[in-house]
Structure formats: structure tokens, C-alpha cells
Design an enzyme around this catalytic site. Structure first.
Site, PDB file in Angstrom:
ATOM      1  N   CYS A   1     -18.904  15.243   7.986  1.00 14.23           N
ATOM      2  CA  CYS A   1     -19.252  14.449   9.096  1.00 14.23           C
ATOM      3  C   CYS A   1     -18.924  14.773   9.841  1.00 14.23           C
ATOM      4  CB  CYS A   1     -17.825  13.598   8.562  1.00 14.23           C
ATOM      5  SG  CYS A   1     -16.639  14.522   8.277  1.00 14.23           S
TER       6      CYS A   1
ATOM      7  N   CYS B   1     -14.484  14.493   2.162  1.00 10.02           N
ATOM      8  CA  CYS B   1     -12.962  14.414   3.195  1.00 10.02           C
ATOM      9  C   CYS B   1     -11.564  15.179   2.795  1.00 10.02           C
ATOM     10  CB  CYS B   1     -12.569  13.073   3.620  1.00 10.02           C
ATOM     11  SG  CYS B   1     -13.923  11.768   4.012  1.00 10.02           S
TER      12      CYS B   1
HETATM   13 FE1  FES Z   1     -14.631  13.043   8.534  1.00 12.76          FE
HETATM   14 FE2  FES Z   1     -13.751  11.904   6.167  1.00 12.76          FE
HETATM   15  S1  FES Z   1     -15.000  11.413   7.508  1.00 12.76           S
HETATM   16  S2  FES Z   1     -12.549  13.377   7.280  1.00 12.76           S
END
Ligand code: FES
Length: 151
Positions: free
Chosen positions: A36, A106
Site C-alpha cells: 500500500c 498492514c
Molecule cells: Fe497501508 Fe493498512 S492500508 S498500512
């Protein structure tokens, strides 16, 4: 999209433990999540017996990253380096009563940042920590703050 988070996740998200910085830390690690692009920094204060006296974190990650980092820092605080290495993202998720599958990545941020901080500590001390691999995503520079793109 709404996810079903456990009460423990919500507790650590709304009231995160160990947020902040440690001045003159023993080791510090900054990592980015490949999936992400979010960023996490962990600061460790390690005593002469190689026990983690204090730990703090800062993150640009999501709520799940905040909750898992909060729990991970709680789990490694007071532990020896070797004990801290056993605190995996799986152990953190179990301690939080689970995460939605799309949020599992995450939880890697905290584990990787703790490992990066331990690696930094080992380098500063000139020691080898058995079982600790060189972090792949460490973007920490000792003297330079990482540059964050806010576009
Ligand atoms: Fe990036 Fe959770 S979506 S750390």
C-alpha cells in the site's frame, strides 16, 4: 468499504499505546509497506542487558496498522532481543483477535519496522543478532529524515 474489526483492534486504534519518538534511541527502523506504500517508524531503547526498555512508533499507515503497531510495541516492551524476534505479525494478530484478510498486510509494518530497528541497533553495537535478517525495506538513514511524498 466497512470491515468487521475486533473490539481489541478498535481499542488499540482509538487509544494507541507507545505512539511517539525516543530521542537518542538505541535503534530505529523505518519501513514501507510494499502493498500500500504506507510507512512506519519504530524507535527502541535497549538497556545494557539487551532488553527493550522502551519502544515507540509513528506511522502513516491505516487504522489496522496503528492497532497492530500498538499491540506489537506492547508485546515487545520489556522483552529481550531474542524474545522480541519471536513477536511475529501472526502473534500480534492473534493478540488482537484477528484482522480482516485484506488488512493482514498492514500488520507486517510493525514486525518489519521492529526488525529494522533491531538491525540498526546491532549495527551500532557491532553485534550479530541470531535469527535476524537484514531488512529488505529499511529506508532509514541515520542522519537524514525520510522524504515523504504527499502528492
Ligand atoms: Fe497501508 Fe493498512 S492500508 S498500512
Amino acid at each position: 468499504m466497512a470491515f468487521a474489526y475486533s473490539e481489541k483492534v478498535m481499542d488499540h486504534f482509538t487509544n494507541p499505546r507507545n505512539v511517539g519518538e525516543i530521542e537518542n534511541c538505541s535503534g530505529c527502523g523505518t519501513v514501507g509497506n510494499a502493498q500500500c506504500g504506507d510507512i512506519m517508524r519504530v524507535y527502541l531503547d535497549i538497556d545494557d542487558n539487551r532488553r527493550i526498555r522502551d519502544v515507540k512508533f509513528k506511522t502513516f499507515g491505516c487504522g489496522a496498522a496503528i492497532a497492530t503497531s500498538s499491540m506489537a510495541t506492547e508485546l515487545v516492551k520489556g522483552k529481550t532481543i531474542q524474545e522480541a524476534l519471536e513477536v511475529t505479525n501472526k502473534a500480534v494478530m492473534e493478540a488482537l483477535d484477528g484482522l480482516p484478510p485484506v488488512k493482514v498486510h498492514c500488520s507486517l509494518l510493525a514486525e518489519e519496522a521492529i526488525h529494522a530497528a533491531l538491525w540498526d541497533y546491532a549495527e551500532r553495537e557491532g553485534i550479530v543478532i541470531e535469527g535476524l535478517e537484514k531488512p529488505k525495506t529499511d529506508i532509514h538513514e541515520h542522519e537524514t529524515e525520510p522524504e515523504y511524498a504527499l502528492a
